[in-house]
Design a protein around this motif. Structure first.
Motif, PDB file in Angstrom:
ATOM      1  N   ALA A 167       0.827  -1.210   0.000  1.00 47.82           N
ATOM      2  CA  ALA A 167       0.000   0.000   0.000  1.00 47.82           C
ATOM      3  C   ALA A 167       0.859   1.257   0.000  1.00 47.82           C
ATOM      4  O   ALA A 167       0.569   2.227  -0.715  1.00 47.82           O
ATOM      5  N   VAL A 168       1.931   1.256   0.786  1.00 53.66           N
ATOM      6  CA  VAL A 168       2.824   2.418   0.824  1.00 53.66           C
ATOM      7  C   VAL A 168       3.500   2.616  -0.527  1.00 53.66           C
ATOM      8  O   VAL A 168       3.617   3.747  -1.027  1.00 53.66           O
ATOM      9  N   SER A 169       3.937   1.519  -1.144  1.00 52.21           N
ATOM     10  CA  SER A 169       4.585   1.621  -2.464  1.00 52.21           C
ATOM     11  C   SER A 169       3.623   2.171  -3.508  1.00 52.21           C
ATOM     12  O   SER A 169       3.990   3.037  -4.318  1.00 52.21           O
ATOM     13  N   GLY A 170       2.379   1.665  -3.501  1.00 50.46           N
ATOM     14  CA  GLY A 170       1.396   2.175  -4.453  1.00 50.46           C
ATOM     15  C   GLY A 170       1.085   3.639  -4.233  1.00 50.46           C
ATOM     16  O   GLY A 170       0.973   4.416  -5.197  1.00 50.46           O
ATOM     17  N   PHE A 171       0.930   4.031  -2.982  1.00 50.47           N
ATOM     18  CA  PHE A 171       0.683   5.441  -2.660  1.00 50.47           C
ATOM     19  C   PHE A 171       1.829   6.323  -3.143  1.00 50.47           C
ATOM     20  O   PHE A 171       1.608   7.372  -3.766  1.00 50.47           O
ATOM     21  N   TYR A 172       3.058   5.892  -2.891  1.00 46.95           N
ATOM     22  CA  TYR A 172       4.204   6.722  -3.261  1.00 46.95           C
ATOM     23  C   TYR A 172       4.340   6.835  -4.780  1.00 46.95           C
ATOM     24  O   TYR A 172       4.601   7.928  -5.310  1.00 46.95           O
ATOM     25  N   LEU A 173       4.170   5.732  -5.480  1.00 42.42           N
ATOM     26  CA  LEU A 173       4.281   5.774  -6.936  1.00 42.42           C
ATOM     27  C   LEU A 173       3.190   6.640  -7.560  1.00 42.42           C
ATOM     28  O   LEU A 173       3.454   7.402  -8.500  1.00 42.42           O
ATOM     29  N   LEU A 174       1.967   6.527  -7.043  1.00 42.81           N
ATOM     30  CA  LEU A 174       0.889   7.365  -7.565  1.00 42.81           C
ATOM     31  C   LEU A 174       1.136   8.840  -7.278  1.00 42.81           C
ATOM     32  O   LEU A 174       0.928   9.703  -8.142  1.00 42.81           O
ATOM     33  N   ALA A 175       1.572   9.149  -6.048  1.00 42.59           N
ATOM     34  CA  ALA A 175       1.818  10.547  -5.689  1.00 42.59           C
ATOM     35  C   ALA A 175       2.969  11.134  -6.491  1.00 42.59           C
ATOM     36  O   ALA A 175       2.972  12.337  -6.787  1.00 42.59           O
TER      37      ALA A 175
END
Length: 260
Positions: free
Chosen positions: A168-176
């Motif tokens: 979840a953190v990786s997805g959030f960071y990549l999207l942001a």
């Protein structure tokens, strides 16, 4: 609860959070990442035909940025997952202190911990760029790490397992990091767009309103050219305060609704 009474458990939890990071050798991992990044950038500099110094600085800055985010997020998620598995969280929340003290103490400890890679990597970049630009880059990196730390805390507390929380953190960071580019692609050619493409573009616009614009943080060109300034840092500080506060509030809501 009065603020002086709340402050003592918050500082105690923050202190033990920092001690845990020291015992897990996280600062030494940051030093190792800095040495590895400098060595790799020096090797790639030899392959560049022109502007080798700029290539070295840009590659090193990008590598250090990703390394700091990865190390901090991994430590937070694994630390809280281990604490939950050892029943340490239940023991802490059973003590006569508000649950807000636990969340705020963890956030304070992780926020102080984020200063370690930000300062260390900023000092390293000062060898390749002017000190003022390196300080701007490091201050922006600190704000980025505070947002990542707050989101990592929320995911670790809500999901309670390391692998889903890290995903979840990786997805959030990549999207942001990429939402700005996604907006440009979505609005690149609107004349012949179908309704599906327009709906997708609208969805990306909504996503851009919800996510922090991490693509405006810690920009590599600040180190190479006089393009950034302290006014840019004011906008970054505003985003950091808003999103870190919202994520902390979400973590507090999750803790107060949980039956322990």
């Amino acid at each position: 609860m009065p603020m002086p009474t709340l402050l003592k458990p918050v500082l105690t939890i923050a202190r033990y959070t920092l001690l845990e990071a020291l015992r897990s050798r996280l600062p030494w991992l940051c030093v190792l990442a800095a040495c590895a990044g400098a060595g790799l950038a020096g090797f790639l500099q030899q392959l560049a035909l022109t502007e080798s110094a700029a290539v070295q600085a840009s590659l090193l800055a990008a590598g250090l940025r990703l390394a700091s985010v990865f190390l901090l997020a991994t430590f937070i998620v694994t630390s809280m997952a281990r604490e939950a598995a050892d029943k340490g969280l239940e023991w802490l929340l059973a003590m006569p202190m508000p649950r807000a003290a636990y969340v705020l103490g963890k956030l304070l400890g992780y926020g102080a911990l984020a200063a370690v890679p930000a300062v260390l990597f900023g000092l390293l970049m000062a060898l390749f760029a002017p000190p003022a630009r390196s300080a701007l880059w490091a201050a922006s990196l600190l704000g980025e790490l505070w947002i990542v730390a707050a989101f990592s805390l929320l995911c670790a507390a809500s999901l309670q397992q390391a692998l889903p929380a890290l995903a979840a953190v990786s997805g959030f960071y990549l999207l942001a990091r990429s939402v700005g580019s996604l907006q440009l692609l979505a609005h690149g050619a609107r004349a012949g767009d179908t309704w599906a493409q327009q709906a997708m573009a609208g969805g990306i616009d909504v996503l851009a309103l919800l996510l922090p614009r991490l693509d405006t943080f810690t920009r590599t060109e600040w180190l190479l050219y006089p393009s950034g300034g302290w006014p840019d840092l004011a906008g970054i500080a505003t985003q950091t305060a808003i999103y870190a506060g919202l994520l902390a509030a979400c973590a507090l809501c999750d803790f107060y609704r949980r039956n322990i």
